[in-house]
Design a protein around this motif. Structure first.
Motif, short mmCIF file in Angstrom:
data_model
loop_
_atom_site.label_atom_id
_atom_site.label_comp_id
_atom_site.label_asym_id
_atom_site.label_seq_id
_atom_site.Cartn_x
_atom_site.Cartn_y
_atom_site.Cartn_z
N PHE A 1 -4.06 46.98 -26.97
CA PHE A 1 -3.26 46.40 -25.90
C PHE A 1 -2.69 47.53 -25.05
O PHE A 1 -1.65 48.09 -25.36
CB PHE A 1 -2.15 45.53 -26.47
CG PHE A 1 -2.68 44.43 -27.33
CD1 PHE A 1 -3.19 43.29 -26.75
CD2 PHE A 1 -2.70 44.56 -28.70
CE1 PHE A 1 -3.69 42.26 -27.54
CE2 PHE A 1 -3.20 43.54 -29.49
CZ PHE A 1 -3.70 42.39 -28.91
N TYR B 1 -1.36 49.31 -21.45
CA TYR B 1 -0.53 48.91 -20.32
C TYR B 1 -1.36 48.85 -19.04
O TYR B 1 -2.16 49.71 -18.76
CB TYR B 1 0.60 49.92 -20.14
CG TYR B 1 1.61 49.45 -19.15
CD1 TYR B 1 1.56 49.88 -17.84
CD2 TYR B 1 2.60 48.55 -19.53
CE1 TYR B 1 2.48 49.45 -16.92
CE2 TYR B 1 3.53 48.11 -18.61
CZ TYR B 1 3.47 48.57 -17.31
OH TYR B 1 4.40 48.13 -16.41
N ASN B 2 -1.17 47.79 -18.28
CA ASN B 2 -1.82 47.66 -16.98
C ASN B 2 -0.87 48.18 -15.90
O ASN B 2 0.28 47.80 -15.85
CB ASN B 2 -2.12 46.19 -16.66
CG ASN B 2 -3.26 45.67 -17.49
OD1 ASN B 2 -3.78 46.39 -18.31
ND2 ASN B 2 -3.63 44.43 -17.27
N HIS C 1 -1.93 38.31 -15.99
CA HIS C 1 -1.43 39.69 -16.04
C HIS C 1 -1.95 40.47 -17.23
O HIS C 1 -2.53 41.54 -17.06
CB HIS C 1 0.11 39.64 -16.05
CG HIS C 1 0.77 40.94 -16.37
ND1 HIS C 1 0.62 42.06 -15.58
CD2 HIS C 1 1.58 41.32 -17.40
CE1 HIS C 1 1.30 43.07 -16.10
NE2 HIS C 1 1.90 42.64 -17.20
N HIS C 2 -1.78 39.95 -18.45
CA HIS C 2 -2.10 40.74 -19.64
C HIS C 2 -2.25 39.80 -20.83
O HIS C 2 -1.70 38.69 -20.82
CB HIS C 2 -0.96 41.74 -19.90
CG HIS C 2 -1.28 42.77 -20.95
ND1 HIS C 2 -0.98 42.58 -22.28
CD2 HIS C 2 -1.84 44.00 -20.85
CE1 HIS C 2 -1.36 43.66 -22.96
NE2 HIS C 2 -1.88 44.53 -22.12
N ASP D 1 1.48 40.97 -22.95
CA ASP D 1 2.70 41.37 -22.24
C ASP D 1 3.11 40.30 -21.22
O ASP D 1 2.26 39.73 -20.54
CB ASP D 1 2.48 42.67 -21.49
CG ASP D 1 2.33 43.86 -22.43
OD1 ASP D 1 2.39 43.65 -23.65
OD2 ASP D 1 2.15 44.98 -21.93
N ARG E 1 4.71 39.18 -17.58
CA ARG E 1 4.85 39.80 -16.26
C ARG E 1 6.23 40.43 -16.16
O ARG E 1 7.24 39.82 -16.55
CB ARG E 1 4.71 38.75 -15.16
CG ARG E 1 3.29 38.30 -14.88
CD ARG E 1 3.27 37.27 -13.76
NE ARG E 1 3.70 37.86 -12.51
CZ ARG E 1 2.91 38.07 -11.46
NH1 ARG E 1 1.63 37.74 -11.53
NH2 ARG E 1 3.38 38.60 -10.35
#
Length: 493
Positions: free
Chosen positions: A28, A30-31, A348-349, A352, A354
């Motif tokens: 996982f 981070y974006n 978003h993910h 996680d 938003r």
């Protein structure tokens, strides 16, 4: 396993990104987040500012800018499209009786204990909201009961108890048009023990030793299917699987079937039985769970500064949703009214939330629009509140974005006592919400000793409170960014 510095919840979750797991880097990652953007949601415009590439950075809050041309909301008046609740049924850590379940919640009793269903002695997390002394007597015949995964046992008992509560027992159903009654009970994980046992048989003994029930009792649609097979209900029938948002998705979809005229009655909710070696081990691997092995009953502590992850739970929660016209014609006892709901995606993910909270706040806004309710009418929130570092505050900030004045709102966390039932959570919490409407009492959020300073809403800490509910919302969010909100109110003819 190291302590969680940044824990996750189903949807409102964030992982510890500064350390690698013992098996290497987390999958996982981070974006990077974009700068500000503006988005219109129904009649409300949201201005958002987001963090850039630093997981510890503080994000700007979402601004909800009401349109000056918004007209007053209008609730549904057509009795064919008004949705009422005529029955509830559950299986929980406090048993399978709705009144007993809610009384335990009002007393502030914790249902969390050490796991003894499997040998968890070597696990870094050894406790859960495990159901004990479950009985399906009178609801499932002995032969099938021995074969079924607990996920489907819980579903069948909760579903049939809900039908009985709605005065829709076998003899009554025989007199009705069953093609107008549907079943929509979802699950996040499905028959996890059945699946695990099948894989174990394959690895240890070869494919010829796999049970013929391996596939049927693993797949997620089987709860709705088995309940329909047992009761003869031939209306819309399927399942939805959106992780911890599942049950609310089912309520929303079921209501829309009734509003479209596809059915007169829908049996809807969620079921889960993931307190298994695979389920607990999997969430440990995700670094999602509280590790308070020395004091399990205080482990789930929503909004407390010392929370360290969620606690696994299980069970089922089912509602009988019915058009007002149909319920009135058959003289049904109406428990509450479902006013509306909404589902959105963070986009978003995987886990996680938003950083701007837009997915959650927009879901609340859309649910109120669907319900014909102004924000000022809402005075109770049954929160998702999983007891995770990121998720708890993200939800609170979204609520404060939508409800500008929260002085009259009370908000509590059912999971503080029963743990997180994953796909069943929304079902159990919908029943808790309806019980609050009917009893005039809100259950406490237990284990609140040091409340986060950002939480300025009354969380009903540690002791129940009397509260006349005007309009209530119940929130559920899931892995994948799935958000769901449903709106209930006292029934007024």
């Amino acid at each position: 396993m190291a302590g969680i510095s940044s824990a996750l919840s189903c949807s409102g979750l964030i992982f510890n990104k500064s350390k690698e797991s013992r098996n290497g880097p987390s999958i996982f990652q981070y974006n990077g987040l974009k700068q500000a953007e503006t988005m219109q949601v129904g009649s409300t415009k949201f201005e958002t500012k987001r963090c850039i590439s630093n997981s510890s950075a503080k994000c700007g809050r979402v601004k909800a800018i009401s349109s000056p041309t918004v007209s007053a909301p209008k609730r549904e008046t057509d009795p064919k499209k008004r949705i009422v609740i005529t029955g509830t049924g559950l299986v929980s850590v406090f048993g399978s009786d709705v009144d007993t379940f809610y009384n335990k919640l009002l007393e502030g009793v914790s249902g969390i204990s050490l796991i003894d269903r499997f040998d968890a002695s070597e696990y870094s997390v050894r406790f859960a909201g495990q159901i004990r002394d479950f009985s399906s007597k009178g609801y499932i015949d002995g032969k099938n009961d021995r074969r079924l995964d607990d996920c489907w046992r819980y579903c069948l008992v909760a579903g049939k108890r809900a039908l009985d509560d709605a005065s829709l027992g076998k003899e009554v159903l025989e007199t009705m048009d069953k093609s107008r009654i549907g079943v929509l009970v979802g699950t996040g994980m499905g028959g996890l023990q059945a699946f695990s046992s099948g894989v174990e048989a394959l690895v240890q003994k070869g494919y010829k030793k796999i049970s013929p029930f391996f596939i049927p009792y693993s797949i997620t649609n089987m709860g709705s299917a088995l309940l329909a097979i047992d009761t003869g209900l031939m209306g819309p029938n399927y399942s939805i699987s959106t992780a911890c948002a599942t049950a609310n998705y089912c309520f929303y979809a079921a209501a829309n079937h009734i509003r479209r005229g596809d059915a007169d009655i829908m049996v809807a909710g969620g079921t889960e039985a993931a307190v298994t070696a695979t389920g607990v081990g999997g969430f440990i691997a995700c670094r999602a769970l509280s590790q308070r092995n020395g004091d399990p009953q205080t482990a789930s502590r929503p909004w407390d500064k010392n929370r360290d992850g969620f606690v696994m739970g299980e069970g089922a929660g089912v509602l009988i949703m019915e058009s007002l016209e149909h319920a009135t014609k058959r003289g049904a006892h109406i428990i509450a009214e479902y006013l509306g709901g909404a589902v959105t995606c963070d986009a978003h993910h995987m886990t996680d939330p938003r950083s701007d909270g837009l997915g959650v706040s927009s879901c609340i806004v859309k649910s109120l629009e669907d319900a014909g309710v102004a924000p000022e009418e809402v005075n109770y929130v049954n929160a998702h509140a999983t007891s995770t570092l990121a998720g708890d505050l993200a939800e609170v900030n979204a609520i404060k974005t939508v409800f500008k004045d929260t002085s009259e709102i009370k908000m509590n966390g059912t999971k503080s006592m029963i743990g997180h039932g994953l796909g069943a959570a929304g079902g159990l919490e919908a029943i808790a919400t309806i019980q609050a409407i009917n009893t005039g009492w809100l259950h406490p959020t237990i284990n609140q000793n040091d409340l986060e300073t950002e939480v300025t809403i009354d969380t009903v800490p540690n002791v129940k409170k009397q509260h006349e509910v005007n309009v209530a919302i119940s929130n559920s969010f899931g892995f994948g960014g799935h958000n769901s909100v449903v709106v209930f109110a006292p029934f007024k003819p």
